[in-house]
Design an enzyme around this catalytic site. Sequence first.
Site, PDB file in Angstrom:
ATOM      1  CE  LYS A 168       6.696 -50.026 145.092  1.00 53.81           C
ATOM      2  NZ  LYS A 168       5.831 -50.682 145.772  1.00 53.81           N
ATOM      3  CE  LYS A 223      -1.335 -52.136 141.152  1.00 57.87           C
ATOM      4  NZ  LYS A 223      -1.489 -52.056 142.192  1.00 57.87           N
ATOM      5  CE  LYS A 280      -2.913 -44.777 146.093  1.00 58.07           C
ATOM      6  NZ  LYS A 280      -3.017 -44.738 147.263  1.00 58.07           N
TER       7      LYS A 280
HETATM    8  P1  TYM Z   1      -2.626 -50.323 148.315  1.00 58.77           P
HETATM    9  O1  TYM Z   1      -2.586 -48.992 149.203  1.00 58.77           O
HETATM   10  O2  TYM Z   1      -1.644 -50.273 147.232  1.00 58.77           O
HETATM   11  O3  TYM Z   1      -3.894 -50.592 148.120  1.00 58.77           O
HETATM   12  C1  TYM Z   1      -5.183 -50.702 149.078  1.00 58.77           C
HETATM   13  C2  TYM Z   1      -6.055 -51.866 148.559  1.00 58.77           C
HETATM   14  O4  TYM Z   1      -6.657 -51.530 147.266  1.00 58.77           O
HETATM   15  C3  TYM Z   1      -6.364 -52.515 146.400  1.00 58.77           C
HETATM   16  N1  TYM Z   1      -6.257 -52.027 145.126  1.00 58.77           N
HETATM   17  C4  TYM Z   1      -6.865 -52.725 144.065  1.00 58.77           C
HETATM   18  N2  TYM Z   1      -7.823 -53.971 144.023  1.00 58.77           N
HETATM   19  C5  TYM Z   1      -8.254 -53.930 142.835  1.00 58.77           C
HETATM   20  N3  TYM Z   1      -7.867 -53.366 141.583  1.00 58.77           N
HETATM   21  C6  TYM Z   1      -6.745 -52.287 141.729  1.00 58.77           C
HETATM   22  N4  TYM Z   1      -6.573 -51.812 140.517  1.00 58.77           N
HETATM   23  C7  TYM Z   1      -6.521 -52.069 142.923  1.00 58.77           C
HETATM   24  N5  TYM Z   1      -5.627 -50.920 143.345  1.00 58.77           N
HETATM   25  C8  TYM Z   1      -5.402 -51.315 144.642  1.00 58.77           C
HETATM   26  C9  TYM Z   1      -5.284 -53.377 146.950  1.00 58.77           C
HETATM   27  O5  TYM Z   1      -5.280 -54.614 146.606  1.00 58.77           O
HETATM   28  C10 TYM Z   1      -5.314 -53.171 148.401  1.00 58.77           C
HETATM   29  O6  TYM Z   1      -6.186 -54.059 149.110  1.00 58.77           O
HETATM   30  N6  TYM Z   1       0.253 -53.355 151.138  1.00 58.77           N
HETATM   31  C11 TYM Z   1      -1.037 -52.848 151.263  1.00 58.77           C
HETATM   32  C12 TYM Z   1      -1.385 -52.086 152.198  1.00 58.77           C
HETATM   33  C13 TYM Z   1      -1.244 -53.057 153.460  1.00 58.77           C
HETATM   34  C14 TYM Z   1      -2.080 -53.895 153.751  1.00 58.77           C
HETATM   35  C15 TYM Z   1      -1.788 -54.378 154.934  1.00 58.77           C
HETATM   36  C16 TYM Z   1      -3.355 -54.633 153.317  1.00 58.77           C
HETATM   37  C17 TYM Z   1      -0.254 -52.934 154.414  1.00 58.77           C
HETATM   38  N7  TYM Z   1      -0.552 -53.792 155.518  1.00 58.77           N
HETATM   39  C18 TYM Z   1      -2.545 -55.568 155.727  1.00 58.77           C
HETATM   40  C19 TYM Z   1      -4.200 -55.415 153.940  1.00 58.77           C
HETATM   41  C20 TYM Z   1      -3.725 -55.979 154.939  1.00 58.77           C
HETATM   42  C21 TYM Z   1      -1.175 -51.793 149.990  1.00 58.77           C
HETATM   43  O7  TYM Z   1      -0.046 -51.377 149.568  1.00 58.77           O
HETATM   44  O8  TYM Z   1      -2.306 -51.648 149.594  1.00 58.77           O
END
Ligand code: TYM
Length: 328
Positions: free
Chosen positions: A111, A194, A197
């Site tokens: 980032k 992967k 978004k």
């Molecule tokens: P975020 O919003 O980027 O994604 C949400 C969830 O989707 C999963 N994910 C994927 N899994 C497999 N393949 C992909 N291509 C893929 N893209 C997204 C992510 O692994 C995630 O599980 N930091 C986290 C949000 C968060 C969180 C937490 C999660 C904040 N606090 C506490 C668990 C526990 C995030 O940015 O996810």
Amino acid sequence: METVLSGIRPTGNLHIGNYYGAVTSFVRLQEEYKCFFFIADWHSLTTHPKPEDIRRSTRTILAEYLACGIDPQKSTIYIQSDVKEVLELYLYLNMNAYLGELERVTSFKEKARKQPDNVNAGLLTYPTLMAADILIHRANKVPVGKDQEQNMEMARLYANRFNNKYGKEYFPIPQSFSLVGQGVKIPGLDGSGKMGKSEGNCIYLCEEPSSIRKKVMRAVTDAGPQALNSEKPEVIQNLFTLLSVVSPKETYDYFDEKWNDMTLRYGDLKKQLAEDLINTLAPIRERILDFSSDTERLDRIALEGAEKAHESAAKTIRDVREIIGFRV
Ligand code: TYM
């Protein structure tokens, strides 16, 4: 009973990476565990979204969560910013989080490289806020995709550090969890690793069938199999990974055999993949439209979830204040 928790940032719509990476695992676990699912709107502030975008995206994600089958009767569904106790725990964890280790986190480095004019402190301490999200409910299992593994390691580090500092096994050490397969990574259709978004290569849960067909037919491929039973190059493996999550096993095996005997036509595979995606997503898409149209119901669910989450979080904060030496 063990506790399960997971979250998603409200930046746009849910895509099939989110769905297979995290949401399907939540949905299954809510039958047996105490579950918390939340929308990580504080985390989304690192990129400075507009207030109206935050409001809209939060409702969108809530409707999509519900459409995927997360049930407010079985689970606690809430918006992160409704539960202010998380911030108090975030502060305590930050006091024992060190600059060197936070700077070494890969997503922070990425980032910082991508947005050099906005390397804010929230970005740096993203892992401690995520640890606070998890530890506030003393969660044991966290359904996440492979991309969150480093953040999960940090959450374990901070849980252990707190327990060691105060000589008490207060926080369980949270484990990553997936029913689809440990460390699941749903690939994009552009051959670039992967689905995400910010990568702009997503198939969204609410996507129209014609658009899904177009995206899948345009997926990057190569010249075709070059030898019998050869290993699949990454772009082709990506299509097979998608098949493995949306299609029946016989379909996967059929195309795998065609790859092995060098008779595979990518057009046929893509057509089948597109139709299986469309069929899988059709009922979810219908439910998204239904939930999205009733904003009163969404707001009521968020309010009820906030109350339940607050109760659980307040208990943890009372314990933590006492452990640290503050008045409760
Ligand atoms: P975020 O919003 O980027 O994604 C949400 C969830 O989707 C999963 N994910 C994927 N899994 C497999 N393949 C992909 N291509 C893929 N893209 C997204 C992510 O692994 C995630 O599980 N930091 C986290 C949000 C968060 C969180 C937490 C999660 C904040 N606090 C506490 C668990 C526990 C995030 O940015 O996810």
